[in-house]
Design an enzyme around this catalytic site. Structure first.
Site, PDB file in Angstrom:
ATOM      1  N   HIS A 147      29.749 -35.369   4.460  1.00  9.83           N
ATOM      2  CA  HIS A 147      29.289 -33.896   3.328  1.00  9.83           C
ATOM      3  C   HIS A 147      29.215 -33.796   2.256  1.00  9.83           C
ATOM      4  CE1 HIS A 147      33.933 -33.277   5.113  1.00  9.83           C
ATOM      5  NE2 HIS A 147      33.323 -32.794   5.934  1.00  9.83           N
ATOM      6  N   ARG A 153      26.456 -34.460  13.350  1.00  7.88           N
ATOM      7  CA  ARG A 153      26.249 -36.522  13.403  1.00  7.88           C
ATOM      8  C   ARG A 153      25.780 -36.481  15.502  1.00  7.88           C
ATOM      9  NH1 ARG A 153      31.860 -36.153  11.886  1.00  7.88           N
ATOM     10  NH2 ARG A 153      32.044 -34.226  13.695  1.00  7.88           N
ATOM     11  N   SER A 179      36.108 -36.006   8.784  1.00  2.00           N
ATOM     12  CA  SER A 179      37.920 -36.151   8.181  1.00  2.00           C
ATOM     13  C   SER A 179      38.792 -36.600   8.966  1.00  2.00           C
ATOM     14  CB  SER A 179      38.153 -34.989   7.498  1.00  2.00           C
ATOM     15  OG  SER A 179      37.033 -34.391   6.557  1.00  2.00           O
ATOM     16  N   LYS A 213      44.785 -24.780  12.609  1.00  2.00           N
ATOM     17  CA  LYS A 213      44.751 -26.248  12.537  1.00  2.00           C
ATOM     18  C   LYS A 213      45.608 -26.946  11.753  1.00  2.00           C
ATOM     19  CE  LYS A 213      39.196 -27.434  13.300  1.00  2.00           C
ATOM     20  NZ  LYS A 213      38.922 -28.276  12.658  1.00  2.00           N
TER      21      LYS A 213
HETATM   22  O1  PNS Z   1      34.931 -28.550   9.167  1.00  2.00           O
HETATM   23  P1  PNS Z   1      34.865 -27.374  10.717  1.00  2.00           P
HETATM   24  O2  PNS Z   1      36.520 -27.270  10.973  1.00  2.00           O
HETATM   25  O3  PNS Z   1      34.063 -27.987  11.356  1.00  2.00           O
HETATM   26  O4  PNS Z   1      34.622 -26.346  10.727  1.00  2.00           O
HETATM   27  C1  PNS Z   1      34.285 -25.402  11.402  1.00  2.00           C
HETATM   28  C2  PNS Z   1      34.304 -23.047  10.649  1.00  2.00           C
HETATM   29  C3  PNS Z   1      35.787 -23.805   9.426  1.00  2.00           C
HETATM   30  C4  PNS Z   1      33.628 -23.477  10.135  1.00  2.00           C
HETATM   31  C5  PNS Z   1      34.825 -22.951  12.185  1.00  2.00           C
HETATM   32  O5  PNS Z   1      35.967 -23.343  13.124  1.00  2.00           O
HETATM   33  C6  PNS Z   1      35.054 -21.184  10.956  1.00  2.00           C
HETATM   34  O6  PNS Z   1      34.224 -20.552  10.436  1.00  2.00           O
HETATM   35  N1  PNS Z   1      36.137 -20.527  12.118  1.00  2.00           N
HETATM   36  C7  PNS Z   1      36.909 -19.408  11.108  1.00  2.00           C
HETATM   37  C8  PNS Z   1      36.565 -18.517  12.467  1.00  2.00           C
HETATM   38  C9  PNS Z   1      35.476 -18.129  13.038  1.00  2.00           C
HETATM   39  O7  PNS Z   1      34.211 -17.584  12.173  1.00  2.00           O
HETATM   40  N2  PNS Z   1      34.847 -19.191  13.906  1.00  2.00           N
HETATM   41  C10 PNS Z   1      33.679 -19.414  14.954  1.00  2.00           C
HETATM   42  C11 PNS Z   1      33.407 -18.509  16.096  1.00  2.00           C
HETATM   43  S1  PNS Z   1      32.027 -18.373  16.867  1.00  2.00           S
END
Ligand code: PNS
Length: 162
Positions: free
Chosen positions: A17, A92, A130, A41
């Site tokens: 990150h 990645r 993570s 989650k």
């Molecule tokens: O680190 P991550 O878990 O890959 O991040 C994913 C994240 C948090 C960016 C994404 O899941 C998110 O913003 N979720 C909030 C709800 C949302 O907007 N979902 C995407 C719909 S297309």
């Protein structure tokens, strides 16, 4: 002035990150790191702990001038509220691509004015996540080369108390 948002769970932040943050900071006049409150989650650290670890990790590696915020709900709604031009995500191996591609196109459908920008992670972190850091640390393996010191210490403390 260009403004970007780098969203994630950051549970916890890793060197992968941080490598994306360093790259993104060079591309945009203003970069905001956004830690999501993701109720569906199972997180090891609380939202506040994850936000603090992002701040502490950036301080440890000398990254300055980057705001760290939290958000709840739809990413693109938050991105609109923050008035950003782009959402930055790190890529990645190809397994990321399908998920990111779907999310990027769905986000574009909802907010066409906000661009998704993907940065390739550094080769040495192509395997890093993570989740894998938490798993390996849980078995007592050394991960000090994969996460900032503050994160390694927080994981030691949290995983021992589990
Ligand atoms: O680190 P991550 O878990 O890959 O991040 C994913 C994240 C948090 C960016 C994404 O899941 C998110 O913003 N979720 C909030 C709800 C949302 O907007 N979902 C995407 C719909 S297309």
């Amino acid at each position: 002035m260009t403004k970007a948002l780098y969203p994630g769970s950051f549970d916890p932040i890793t060197n992968g990150h941080l490598a994306i943050i360093k790259r993104a900071q060079k591309l945009f006049d203003q970069l905001i790191v956004a830690v999501v409150h993701n109720p569906n989650k199972d997180m090891l650290f609380t939202l506040e702990e994850r936000q603090a670890l992002v701040n502490d990790a950036m301080q440890e590696v000398g990254l300055e001038g980057i705001e760290v915020v939290t958000y709840n709900g739809l990413l693109v709604e938050f991105a609109r509220d923050m008035n950003v031009d782009a959402i930055v995500r790190g890529l990645r191996v190809n397994s990321d691509f399908d998920y990111e591609f779907q999310m990027a196109l769905m986000n574009r459908d909802m907010a066409p004015e906000i661009e998704s920008v993907f940065l390739m992670t550094s080769g040495r972190y192509v395997f890093l996540s993570s989740s894998i850091v938490k798993e390996v640390k849980g078995y007592g393996e050394k991960i000090s080369h994969l996460v900032p010191k503050v994160v390694d210490e927080a994981l030691s403390e949290r995983l021992q108390s589990k």
